[in-house]
Motif scaffolding. Structure first.
Motif, short mmCIF file in Angstrom:
data_model
loop_
_atom_site.label_atom_id
_atom_site.label_comp_id
_atom_site.label_asym_id
_atom_site.label_seq_id
_atom_site.Cartn_x
_atom_site.Cartn_y
_atom_site.Cartn_z
N ARG A 52 0.83 -1.21 0.00
CA ARG A 52 0.00 0.00 0.00
C ARG A 52 0.87 1.26 0.00
O ARG A 52 0.65 2.18 -0.79
N GLU A 53 1.89 1.29 0.87
CA GLU A 53 2.77 2.46 0.95
C GLU A 53 3.58 2.64 -0.34
O GLU A 53 3.75 3.77 -0.82
N THR A 54 4.06 1.54 -0.91
CA THR A 54 4.86 1.61 -2.13
C THR A 54 4.00 2.10 -3.30
O THR A 54 4.43 2.96 -4.08
N LYS A 55 2.78 1.57 -3.42
CA LYS A 55 1.87 2.01 -4.49
C LYS A 55 1.54 3.49 -4.34
O LYS A 55 1.56 4.25 -5.31
N ASN A 56 1.21 3.90 -3.11
CA ASN A 56 0.87 5.30 -2.87
C ASN A 56 2.03 6.21 -3.25
O ASN A 56 1.83 7.24 -3.91
N SER A 57 3.22 5.84 -2.86
CA SER A 57 4.40 6.64 -3.17
C SER A 57 4.63 6.70 -4.68
O SER A 57 4.88 7.77 -5.24
N TYR A 58 4.53 5.55 -5.34
CA TYR A 58 4.74 5.49 -6.79
C TYR A 58 3.74 6.37 -7.52
O TYR A 58 4.11 7.19 -8.37
N TYR A 59 2.45 6.23 -7.20
CA TYR A 59 1.44 6.98 -7.93
C TYR A 59 1.46 8.46 -7.58
O TYR A 59 1.15 9.30 -8.42
N LYS A 60 1.86 8.82 -6.37
CA LYS A 60 2.01 10.24 -6.04
C LYS A 60 3.09 10.86 -6.91
O LYS A 60 2.92 11.94 -7.46
N LYS A 61 4.21 10.14 -7.09
CA LYS A 61 5.28 10.63 -7.96
C LYS A 61 4.79 10.75 -9.40
O LYS A 61 5.12 11.72 -10.10
N GLU A 62 3.99 9.78 -9.85
CA GLU A 62 3.45 9.84 -11.21
C GLU A 62 2.53 11.05 -11.38
O GLU A 62 2.60 11.76 -12.37
N PHE A 63 1.64 11.29 -10.40
CA PHE A 63 0.75 12.44 -10.47
C PHE A 63 1.54 13.74 -10.46
O PHE A 63 1.24 14.66 -11.22
N ASP A 64 2.56 13.81 -9.61
CA ASP A 64 3.40 15.01 -9.56
C ASP A 64 4.11 15.23 -10.89
O ASP A 64 4.23 16.36 -11.38
N LYS A 65 4.58 14.15 -11.49
CA LYS A 65 5.31 14.23 -12.76
C LYS A 65 4.40 14.78 -13.88
O LYS A 65 4.86 15.50 -14.76
N TYR A 66 3.11 14.45 -13.82
CA TYR A 66 2.19 14.85 -14.88
C TYR A 66 1.36 16.08 -14.55
O TYR A 66 0.49 16.45 -15.32
N SER A 67 1.64 16.73 -13.43
CA SER A 67 0.88 17.95 -13.14
C SER A 67 1.22 18.99 -14.20
O SER A 67 2.36 19.15 -14.59
N GLY A 68 0.20 19.64 -14.72
CA GLY A 68 0.40 20.58 -15.81
C GLY A 68 0.38 19.93 -17.18
O GLY A 68 0.56 20.60 -18.20
N LYS A 69 0.17 18.60 -17.22
CA LYS A 69 0.07 17.88 -18.49
C LYS A 69 -1.24 17.09 -18.47
O LYS A 69 -1.26 15.89 -18.16
N PRO A 70 -2.36 17.76 -18.75
CA PRO A 70 -3.68 17.13 -18.59
C PRO A 70 -3.86 15.82 -19.35
O PRO A 70 -4.43 14.89 -18.81
N LYS A 71 -3.38 15.75 -20.59
CA LYS A 71 -3.59 14.53 -21.37
C LYS A 71 -2.91 13.33 -20.71
O LYS A 71 -3.50 12.25 -20.57
N LYS A 72 -1.67 13.51 -20.28
CA LYS A 72 -0.95 12.42 -19.64
C LYS A 72 -1.57 12.07 -18.28
O LYS A 72 -1.61 10.91 -17.89
#
Length: 133
Positions: A52-72
């Motif tokens: 759970r912690e690993t998934k949350n961390s991974y997807y938070k990084k993914e969301f942060d990486k794509y902030s400002g890129k709506p399509k992605k």
């Protein structure tokens, strides 16, 4: 055999899962041993928390990486929600007043008209004693 690895899987998780599986086998061979059952349950909870912690961390990084890129960002959301709708969002057909409508644009217009007019219609159906002055 474990299911195919996900993007967030790492060596630590795989090692913990393999250890848990060995404990499960040992517990199945010795079901009367309460100490093995408790160890297995503790290990299982530890792995669930780690995943759970690993998934949350991974997807938070993914969301942060794509902030400002709506399509992605929408692509990521569709993957996370297993959203299979890609091009078509309207149903293939709709029956209105016993007439079958199949044109996607006409179906969208029917839905639009319905949702644009349902509010006032429902408001008119509210009994007078519930009206707010």
């Amino acid at each position: 055999m474990n299911e195919p690895q996900k993007e967030w899987t790492n060596k630590s998780i795989i090692t913990e899962i393999n250890d848990r599986n060995l404990m499960w086998t040992e517990l199945q061979n010795n079901p009367e041993r309460e100490d093995l059952r408790e160890k297995f349950i503790t290990k299982r909870h530890k792995i669930m928390k780690l995943i759970r912690e690993t998934k949350n961390s991974y997807y938070k990084k993914e969301f942060d990486k794509y902030s400002g890129k709506p399509k992605k960002l929408w692509n990521l959301l569709n993957i996370l929600t297993n959203n299979k709708f890609k091009q078509r969002c309207a149903p293939p057909k709709l029956i209105v007043n016993s007439i079958e409508v199949t044109d996607p644009h006409e179906i969208c217009n029917i839905f639009n008209k319905f949702f644009a007019t349902i509010g006032p219609y429902l408001a008119d159906e509210i009994p007078i004693q519930f009206h707010v002055n």
